[in-house]
Design a protein around this motif. Sequence first.
Motif, PDB file in Angstrom:
ATOM      1  N   UNK A  41      83.239  13.863  48.171  1.00 15.36           N
ATOM      2  CA  UNK A  41      83.360  12.826  49.195  1.00 15.36           C
ATOM      3  C   UNK A  41      82.194  12.868  50.176  1.00 15.36           C
ATOM      4  N   UNK A  42      81.830  14.073  50.615  1.00 12.65           N
ATOM      5  CA  UNK A  42      80.722  14.214  51.560  1.00 12.65           C
ATOM      6  C   UNK A  42      79.406  13.764  50.945  1.00 12.65           C
ATOM      7  N   UNK A  43      79.177  14.144  49.679  1.00 11.74           N
ATOM      8  CA  UNK A  43      77.941  13.761  49.007  1.00 11.74           C
ATOM      9  C   UNK A  43      77.843  12.252  48.849  1.00 11.74           C
ATOM     10  N   UNK A  44      78.951  11.621  48.488  1.00 10.83           N
ATOM     11  CA  UNK A  44      78.948  10.166  48.321  1.00 10.83           C
ATOM     12  C   UNK A  44      78.684   9.467  49.642  1.00 10.83           C
ATOM     13  N   UNK A  45      79.287   9.996  50.708  1.00  8.81           N
ATOM     14  CA  UNK A  45      79.147   9.354  52.018  1.00  8.81           C
ATOM     15  C   UNK A  45      77.745   9.473  52.578  1.00  8.81           C
ATOM     16  N   UNK A 207      65.990  17.147  37.097  1.00 19.12           N
ATOM     17  CA  UNK A 207      67.251  17.127  36.347  1.00 19.12           C
ATOM     18  C   UNK A 207      67.928  15.765  36.382  1.00 19.12           C
ATOM     19  N   UNK A 208      67.734  14.977  37.422  1.00 14.01           N
ATOM     20  CA  UNK A 208      68.415  13.701  37.579  1.00 14.01           C
ATOM     21  C   UNK A 208      67.460  12.618  38.045  1.00 14.01           C
ATOM     22  N   UNK A 230      73.258   4.680  40.955  1.00 15.59           N
ATOM     23  CA  UNK A 230      74.043   5.626  40.159  1.00 15.59           C
ATOM     24  C   UNK A 230      73.095   6.542  39.405  1.00 15.59           C
ATOM     25  N   UNK A 231      73.332   7.872  39.478  1.00 15.47           N
ATOM     26  CA  UNK A 231      72.416   8.807  38.824  1.00 15.47           C
ATOM     27  C   UNK A 231      72.598   8.871  37.322  1.00 15.47           C
ATOM     28  N   UNK A 287      74.220  12.278  43.635  1.00 14.53           N
ATOM     29  CA  UNK A 287      75.555  11.712  43.733  1.00 14.53           C
ATOM     30  C   UNK A 287      75.508  10.414  44.525  1.00 14.53           C
ATOM     31  N   UNK A 288      76.422   9.512  44.202  1.00 10.23           N
ATOM     32  CA  UNK A 288      76.620   8.292  44.960  1.00 10.23           C
ATOM     33  C   UNK A 288      78.097   7.922  44.818  1.00 10.23           C
ATOM     34  N   UNK A 289      78.570   6.969  45.611  1.00 15.35           N
ATOM     35  CA  UNK A 289      79.964   6.562  45.432  1.00 15.35           C
ATOM     36  C   UNK A 289      80.267   6.061  44.024  1.00 15.35           C
ATOM     37  N   UNK A 290      79.219   5.635  43.294  1.00 15.38           N
ATOM     38  CA  UNK A 290      79.421   5.060  41.970  1.00 15.38           C
ATOM     39  C   UNK A 290      79.516   6.114  40.862  1.00 15.38           C
TER      40      UNK A 290
END
Length: 426
Positions: A41-45, A207-208, A230-231, A287-290
């Motif tokens: 959640x923190x990473x997405x936000x 890596x991403x 989106x990664x 990371x993303x919300x997606x």
Amino acid sequence: MPSSAASSSHPDETAYDRHRLRQWLAGQARADGVSRRRLLTLLAATGAAGALPLSAPAHAADGDTIVKPLPPEKFVRRGTNAETRWEALRGTGHHTPNDLFFVRNHTATPALRAHDWRLRLWGSGLRGGPAEDRAIEFGYDDLRKLPSVTRTAFVECAGNGRSGYTTQQGETVGGTAWTLGAIGVARWRGVPLSTVLRRAGLSPYAVDVQPRGLDAEYVSGGESLGRVRRPLPLSKALHDVLLAYEMNGEPLPPDHGHPVRVLVPSWVGIASIKWVGDIEVSRQPLFSPWNTTFYRLFGPAHPEGGSVPLSRQTLKSAFELASGATFPAGRSQVLRGRSWSGAGPVARVDVSTDGGASWRPARLDERPRPDTWTRWSVDWKPRTRGTTQLLARATDTAGRTQPDVSVFNTEGYLFDAVVRHEVTVV
């Protein structure tokens, strides 16, 4: 521009999901004393805050979220989206004409001009990072001067077929109630993403990669989640991902990513970012919300906290018919349809014209290929008047066969059950 050598390999999604995501998250959670889900959640936000500004602003199309005409005999309008009617595809050939291709928009189609467009590659995964993150830019003409490839591939929303969870299985799910028309196949031309990454100076420690669109920021629950992004694991990015600027021999139409979009063959449609404006290249997982809040599987049959991010599409079949179509009794018909899979070519299609009581193989009318659908046909002479259900069940070269029931998830992704197509004999 500087170049660097990096070896490409076929993406191992199992290793990507389990090693790269789960181990890294578990380690970070232990180090920080937070739960894995809270970390997601923190990473997405915070994902949007750390990104560099895009190279050009997005301007929403005036008056509507979609630019092209959407005649009701060809499309079903679903909010900011438009679903293709399957009966409109009959006789169109293997590739979906641009004017019939479905539209999936999170916000609105932006008005972008090719000569103003820039693609920025940046991040710790380029040579010079992580202490000194580099940024390299390509213009539209720069991209078109690079060696190009042409690839036939489908783009399909992860929620395609979602309505089947409710209409066939009696289950309540979230999201747009697509039937089966959130898919299209096109002949895409563009530059392999691997070519651009190497010219930008790819680090051996990357890596991403995370492409981000130039459409407006997406607001969910009153909160802006930033622009759609989106990664992808680097292995997939180097394998077959395309920066596409043509669709079926024409410049990309506005609704389909003009001037340049990402094409990720065989993966869920959210990975194929439209109107791409920048790509972050990272030495750490992105990371993303997606890929944290959205596009994962939640529900009683899935891990607590959700599945790993969705990657490959599932297996489906559809008839080139309107729901409720009528047929005269005693007259020979040719039923036509298409089947596809994200795991490999379609190996076989079986059809039932009596609601599943009996089955027979359909003719495959073209050579099955990966990343695209296979058209098929079967003869039928209906004799009994009344309502019946037509069913098509595909099997792919990976050994998967469409089930009778799709495993429930709360957002209704990856519906793969055999669809019961109701028709009437008169």
